[in-house]
Write a protein that holds these residues in place. Structure first.
Motif, mmCIF file in Angstrom:
data_model
loop_
_atom_site.group_PDB
_atom_site.id
_atom_site.type_symbol
_atom_site.label_atom_id
_atom_site.label_comp_id
_atom_site.label_asym_id
_atom_site.label_seq_id
_atom_site.Cartn_x
_atom_site.Cartn_y
_atom_site.Cartn_z
ATOM 1 N N LYS A 242 0.950 -1.484 -0.040
ATOM 2 C CA LYS A 242 0.084 0.211 -0.151
ATOM 3 C C LYS A 242 0.825 1.317 -0.078
ATOM 4 O O LYS A 242 0.413 2.287 -0.064
ATOM 5 C CB LYS A 242 -0.881 0.059 1.084
ATOM 6 C CG LYS A 242 -0.167 -0.300 2.564
ATOM 7 C CD LYS A 242 -0.993 -0.340 3.771
ATOM 8 C CE LYS A 242 -0.332 -0.464 5.060
ATOM 9 N NZ LYS A 242 -1.313 -0.354 6.278
ATOM 10 N N SER A 243 2.225 1.207 -0.023
ATOM 11 C CA SER A 243 2.987 2.349 -0.159
ATOM 12 C C SER A 243 4.030 2.174 -1.111
ATOM 13 O O SER A 243 5.205 1.438 -1.328
ATOM 14 C CB SER A 243 3.645 2.611 1.463
ATOM 15 O OG SER A 243 4.609 3.553 1.301
ATOM 16 N N SER A 244 3.916 3.167 -2.235
ATOM 17 C CA SER A 244 4.884 3.094 -3.385
ATOM 18 C C SER A 244 6.446 3.754 -2.949
ATOM 19 O O SER A 244 7.225 3.095 -3.333
ATOM 20 C CB SER A 244 4.111 3.799 -4.670
ATOM 21 O OG SER A 244 3.892 4.929 -4.168
ATOM 22 N N PRO A 245 6.112 4.625 -2.023
ATOM 23 C CA PRO A 245 7.774 5.128 -1.743
ATOM 24 C C PRO A 245 8.556 3.968 -1.098
ATOM 25 O O PRO A 245 9.613 4.043 -1.161
ATOM 26 C CB PRO A 245 7.241 6.304 -0.699
ATOM 27 C CG PRO A 245 6.035 6.472 -0.897
ATOM 28 C CD PRO A 245 5.241 5.544 -1.471
ATOM 29 N N VAL A 246 8.056 3.139 -0.163
ATOM 30 C CA VAL A 246 8.515 2.184 0.295
ATOM 31 C C VAL A 246 9.199 1.021 -0.805
ATOM 32 O O VAL A 246 10.231 0.697 -0.702
ATOM 33 C CB VAL A 246 7.945 1.232 1.309
ATOM 34 C CG1 VAL A 246 8.545 -0.016 1.903
ATOM 35 C CG2 VAL A 246 7.498 2.033 2.400
ATOM 36 N N LEU A 247 8.069 0.837 -1.828
ATOM 37 C CA LEU A 247 8.922 -0.054 -2.968
ATOM 38 C C LEU A 247 9.797 0.606 -3.684
ATOM 39 O O LEU A 247 10.882 0.115 -4.111
ATOM 40 C CB LEU A 247 7.536 -0.338 -3.668
ATOM 41 C CG LEU A 247 7.773 -1.327 -4.940
ATOM 42 C CD1 LEU A 247 8.193 -2.744 -4.411
ATOM 43 C CD2 LEU A 247 6.554 -1.367 -5.713
ATOM 44 N N ASN A 248 9.657 1.873 -4.095
ATOM 45 C CA ASN A 248 10.857 2.479 -4.802
ATOM 46 C C ASN A 248 11.878 2.736 -4.033
ATOM 47 O O ASN A 248 13.129 2.670 -4.356
ATOM 48 C CB ASN A 248 10.101 4.062 -5.042
ATOM 49 C CG ASN A 248 9.325 4.066 -6.083
ATOM 50 O OD1 ASN A 248 9.480 3.324 -7.366
ATOM 51 N ND2 ASN A 248 8.402 4.914 -6.142
ATOM 52 N N SER A 249 11.811 2.775 -2.688
ATOM 53 C CA SER A 249 13.152 2.691 -1.803
ATOM 54 C C SER A 249 13.827 1.430 -1.909
ATOM 55 O O SER A 249 15.404 1.414 -1.994
ATOM 56 C CB SER A 249 12.885 3.271 -0.299
ATOM 57 O OG SER A 249 12.240 4.386 -0.345
ATOM 58 N N SER A 266 17.883 -1.569 -16.305
ATOM 59 C CA SER A 266 17.374 -0.611 -17.402
ATOM 60 C C SER A 266 17.118 0.663 -16.895
ATOM 61 O O SER A 266 16.952 1.538 -17.572
ATOM 62 C CB SER A 266 16.238 -1.540 -18.185
ATOM 63 O OG SER A 266 15.453 -1.837 -17.275
ATOM 64 N N GLU A 267 16.764 0.516 -15.637
ATOM 65 C CA GLU A 267 16.314 1.738 -15.019
ATOM 66 C C GLU A 267 17.268 2.023 -13.758
ATOM 67 O O GLU A 267 17.852 1.093 -12.949
ATOM 68 C CB GLU A 267 15.027 1.653 -13.981
ATOM 69 C CG GLU A 267 13.840 1.624 -15.148
ATOM 70 C CD GLU A 267 12.359 1.275 -14.510
ATOM 71 O OE1 GLU A 267 11.551 2.328 -14.614
ATOM 72 O OE2 GLU A 267 12.328 0.414 -14.073
ATOM 73 N N LYS A 268 17.963 3.198 -13.676
ATOM 74 C CA LYS A 268 18.871 3.596 -12.753
ATOM 75 C C LYS A 268 18.328 3.618 -11.198
ATOM 76 O O LYS A 268 17.292 4.142 -10.761
ATOM 77 C CB LYS A 268 19.619 4.861 -13.315
ATOM 78 C CG LYS A 268 20.139 4.769 -14.538
ATOM 79 C CD LYS A 268 21.168 3.673 -14.563
ATOM 80 C CE LYS A 268 22.188 3.680 -15.958
ATOM 81 N NZ LYS A 268 22.712 2.598 -16.103
ATOM 82 N N HIS A 273 15.369 6.347 -6.653
ATOM 83 C CA HIS A 273 15.519 7.530 -5.476
ATOM 84 C C HIS A 273 14.896 8.673 -5.443
ATOM 85 O O HIS A 273 14.025 9.101 -4.463
ATOM 86 C CB HIS A 273 17.055 7.517 -5.208
ATOM 87 C CG HIS A 273 17.309 8.609 -4.131
ATOM 88 N ND1 HIS A 273 17.652 9.826 -4.617
ATOM 89 C CD2 HIS A 273 17.606 8.527 -2.973
ATOM 90 C CE1 HIS A 273 17.873 10.722 -3.556
ATOM 91 N NE2 HIS A 273 17.678 9.799 -2.576
ATOM 92 N N ASN A 274 14.658 9.066 -6.481
ATOM 93 C CA ASN A 274 13.952 10.573 -6.564
ATOM 94 C C ASN A 274 12.706 10.274 -6.728
ATOM 95 O O ASN A 274 11.845 10.918 -5.841
ATOM 96 C CB ASN A 274 14.079 11.047 -8.085
ATOM 97 C CG ASN A 274 15.661 11.567 -8.265
ATOM 98 O OD1 ASN A 274 16.089 11.775 -7.167
ATOM 99 N ND2 ASN A 274 16.069 11.687 -9.450
ATOM 100 N N GLN A 275 12.151 9.000 -7.189
ATOM 101 C CA GLN A 275 10.535 8.619 -6.736
ATOM 102 C C GLN A 275 10.188 8.415 -5.521
ATOM 103 O O GLN A 275 9.253 8.806 -5.086
ATOM 104 C CB GLN A 275 10.295 7.449 -7.881
ATOM 105 C CG GLN A 275 10.354 7.497 -9.198
ATOM 106 C CD GLN A 275 9.236 8.441 -9.965
ATOM 107 O OE1 GLN A 275 8.071 8.496 -9.634
ATOM 108 N NE2 GLN A 275 9.680 9.441 -10.883
ATOM 109 N N ALA A 276 11.182 7.902 -4.652
ATOM 110 C CA ALA A 276 11.007 7.730 -3.446
ATOM 111 C C ALA A 276 10.862 8.798 -2.528
ATOM 112 O O ALA A 276 10.236 9.031 -1.806
ATOM 113 C CB ALA A 276 12.066 6.736 -2.857
ATOM 114 N N ILE A 277 11.752 9.783 -3.010
ATOM 115 C CA ILE A 277 11.891 11.034 -2.061
ATOM 116 C C ILE A 277 10.330 11.766 -2.320
ATOM 117 O O ILE A 277 9.970 12.368 -1.551
ATOM 118 C CB ILE A 277 12.903 11.927 -2.735
ATOM 119 C CG1 ILE A 277 14.167 11.370 -2.058
ATOM 120 C CG2 ILE A 277 12.766 13.328 -1.966
ATOM 121 C CD1 ILE A 277 14.503 11.226 -0.794
#
Length: 624
Positions: A242-249, A266-268, A273-277
């Motif tokens: 239920k939390s995309s920032p945790v997944l992006n982290s 293929s993704e840096k 990191h920017n998405q999580a922030i």
């Protein structure tokens, strides 16, 4: 995350011919593709021309939404438990011994003193070495993440994701037509999982590979205890549902770890990191609507990321820690198990950051008995590891002392400033008395501290003798000086890790706080003892989590070939096992310090060497 259902068999794909003649294509009619003239062109009496068939362009697939309806807590717990049990590998698993021979990390560019080259191909225990390229599909095998036969000739989509797989390099399939066949779901032995794995997180193959790396490699490298499962999998992974920032982290942390080892995604990691922030900022803006545990989890994972990737001295980690403290203090509610686990991670990084930057911790000092060992879910109280904390090892009772030690540097700076600015004698006397009494109390506490050991474990004899060689035994050997009948082979490594922290803390007190010269007997003694315990920690091949700070503190003070040889051995083995950038940065700083010491020696240049060490501590972090 972790919503397990039985997948229906895939529908047969609709296939349209793209090899029709030009006339039928213009008329938008189906061509029977007869050669040399199709039926329609024969009836109309026109010339039948077959053009070149262009490769099919793949359509962009959207990511699975992260805002799916959350399951019940019991569903999250049971699903996370199943995932933890399925992907669990012991600390002696050869899966952790991954690497690529031709991607060596050369950490010797600072001259002769630290003459060692780290490579990434090694093995643990009695298991054979594994090369990470062995995990990639060959020309006749399926991709373990996607369940597909890779086709390297297929074009990339709009996101730059190659359909051949998430990571490079990939081999060329001899039968590219097989890449068009949809994989059939294959049930796992537990009947809740289906291939391709980790589809509950994302439908992108490259991101599923990052989740796989986090579960099967990275999460095992940063904990001491996981006999009933890994806490990062049991407590943190369920939050991604239920939390995309945790997944992006998690994506950012896994991707950064792979990038340092030369494996490109293929993704840096910077993108994740920017998405999580951005996601954390949005969650904080929601105030009461956001779950505090989710925010805290994303922030602490970003702290792990920053310690892993930062290239220079930065205040980013300190800023994240301040944000985490604000979140923890914003509620009086009792924390759930995930919150308690994250609070323990916060306390570790708060103290390590203060020691590295010469500042005071932002949290209050815990009481001597306030840090009870945090155990994995399902661990029994009678476990031989019952006194071992998941993140602090056997140092839970030592940590309050180290917390007080980390605040001495700020107190010392206040005393020095008062003396330099000719403050009132009363103020100087008060500061000097406070500093002296605090330092003496911390020294006595460190000297009297001993880890709590299992009843059937006896430490090696001569462990406090700086002139004795490190006692490191293989799993099959025995000795009267080292007795343990417990089933866990990790206790020796955890024990020596705790002793390394104790002696490194005394070394930090004598050298950095009290400013004893490098040749002082106490400095030389605790330098040797710290390095001996670091070598013993890595020699027993158990957990090497959080070993960088004591190793770096002692290595910078190492003099003589014996001490420096111990530092080389410990750095080489811990870098091979952990594979993290801050370990390489720490070794570079050690090389600079050794070079300056050999060139300038002690005396009037000693202040410059200490400044270099302080800058180095800030650059290399010391967390993971």
């Amino acid at each position: 995350m972790l919503l397990y259902t039985r997948l229906a068999p895939p529908k047969p794909p609709k296939r349209r011919s793209r090899g029709g003649c030009t006339y039928c294509k213009e008329k938008k009619k189906k061509c029977d593709e007869k050669r040399p003239t199709c039926s329609r062109c024969g009836e109309q009496g026109v010339e039948c021309v077959y053009g070149t068939v262009k490769p099919r362009q793949r359509k962009r697939r959207e990511s699975a939404p992260h805002t799916a309806t959350a399951g019940t807590p019991s569903e999250h717990y049971s699903a996370a438990r199943r995932l933890s049990e399925l992907s669990y590998y012991s600390q002696n698993s050869s899966y952790l011994g991954w690497g690529v021979d031709n991607r060596c990390q050369d950490l010797t560019r600072y001259g002769d003193p630290p003459s060692v080259v780290f490579n990434t191909h090694f093995s643990l225990g009695d298991y054979p070495p594994i090369d990470i390229l062995d995990d990639f599909p060959n020309e006749d095998t399926q991709d373990p993440i996607t369940g597909e036969i890779p086709d390297i000739d297929a074009p990339a989509d709009e996101d730059g994701n190659s359909p051949s797989g998430p990571l490079s390099p990939r081999t060329i399939s001899k039968t590219p037509d097989l890449a068009m066949i949809a994989p059939c779901p294959i049930g796992s032995p537990l009947q809740e999982f289906h291939a391709p794995v980790f589809t509950e997180f994302t439908d992108r193959p490259n991101r599923r590979a990052l989740i796989d790396h986090f579960c099967n490699v990275l999460s095992h490298l940063i904990v001491f205890r996981e006999e009933t499962g890994n806490p990062f999998q049991q407590l943190i992974l369920p939050l991604t549902r239920k939390s995309s920032p945790v997944l992006n982290s998690i994506f950012a942390l896994s991707c950064a770890h792979l990038e340092y080892r030369g494996i490109e995604n293929s993704e840096k990691s910077l993108y994740f990191h920017n998405q999580a922030i951005q996601g954390v900022a949005q969650m904080i803006a929601q105030k009461e609507k956001a779950n505090r545990t989710d925010i805290l989890a994303a922030i602490m994972l970003l702290v792990y990321y920053e310690c892993l990737v930062q290239k220079g001295r930065s205040n980013i980690v300190a800023g994240h820690l301040k944000g985490a403290l604000t979140i923890m203090c914003s509620t009086d509610e009792l924390l759930d198990p995930a919150g308690v686990f994250l609070e323990r991670a916060f306390r570790f990084y708060d103290v390590i950051t203060a020691l590295s930057n010469g500042t005071s911790p932002i949290s209050t000092t815990p009481s001597p008995g306030g840090l009870l060992p945090f155990s994995p879910i399902g661990a029994t109280p009678t476990s031989p590891l019952s006194n071992v904390d998941t993140l602090l090892g056997m140092s839970t009772t030592l940590w309050p002392i180290i917390h007080r030690l980390s605040g001495l540097s700020s107190l010392k700076s206040s005393l020095d400033t008062a003396i330099q600015t000719n403050s009132s004698p009363t103020k100087i006397a008060v500061l000097r008395t406070e500093f002296s009494s605090t330092a003496q109390a911390i020294e006595a506490a460190l000297n009297n501290w001993h880890p709590q050991l299992p009843s059937d474990f006896s430490p090696p004899a001569g462990n406090d003798d700086p002139d004795a060689d490190p006692v490191v035994l293989s799993a099959s050997s025995s000795s009267s000086s080292f007795v343990s009948t417990t089933k866990s082979s990790n206790i020796p490594s955890i024990y020596h890790n705790a002793l390394a922290y104790r002696h490194a803390s005394l070394l930090y007190l004598y050298r950095t706080i009290l400013r004893h010269p490098r040749s002082h007997p106490l400095v030389r003694k605790h330098t040797r003892l710290t390095l001996k315990n670091c070598v013993a920690t890595v020699g027993h091949r158990g957990p090497m989590s959080a070993l960088l700070w004591p190793l770096f503190v002692a290595a910078c003070e190492a003099q003589g070939e014996k001490d420096r040889g111990l530092a080389r051995e410990a750095f080489e083995k811990v870098e091979r096992r952990q594979g993290m950038r801050n370990i390489g940065r720490a070794w570079e700083v050690v090389g600079v310090v050794w070079g300056r010491v050999d060139l300038e020696g002690e005396g009037e240049k000693e202040g410059g060497i200490q400044k270099e060490i302080k800058r180095g501590r800030g650059r290399c972090g010391g967390g993971v």
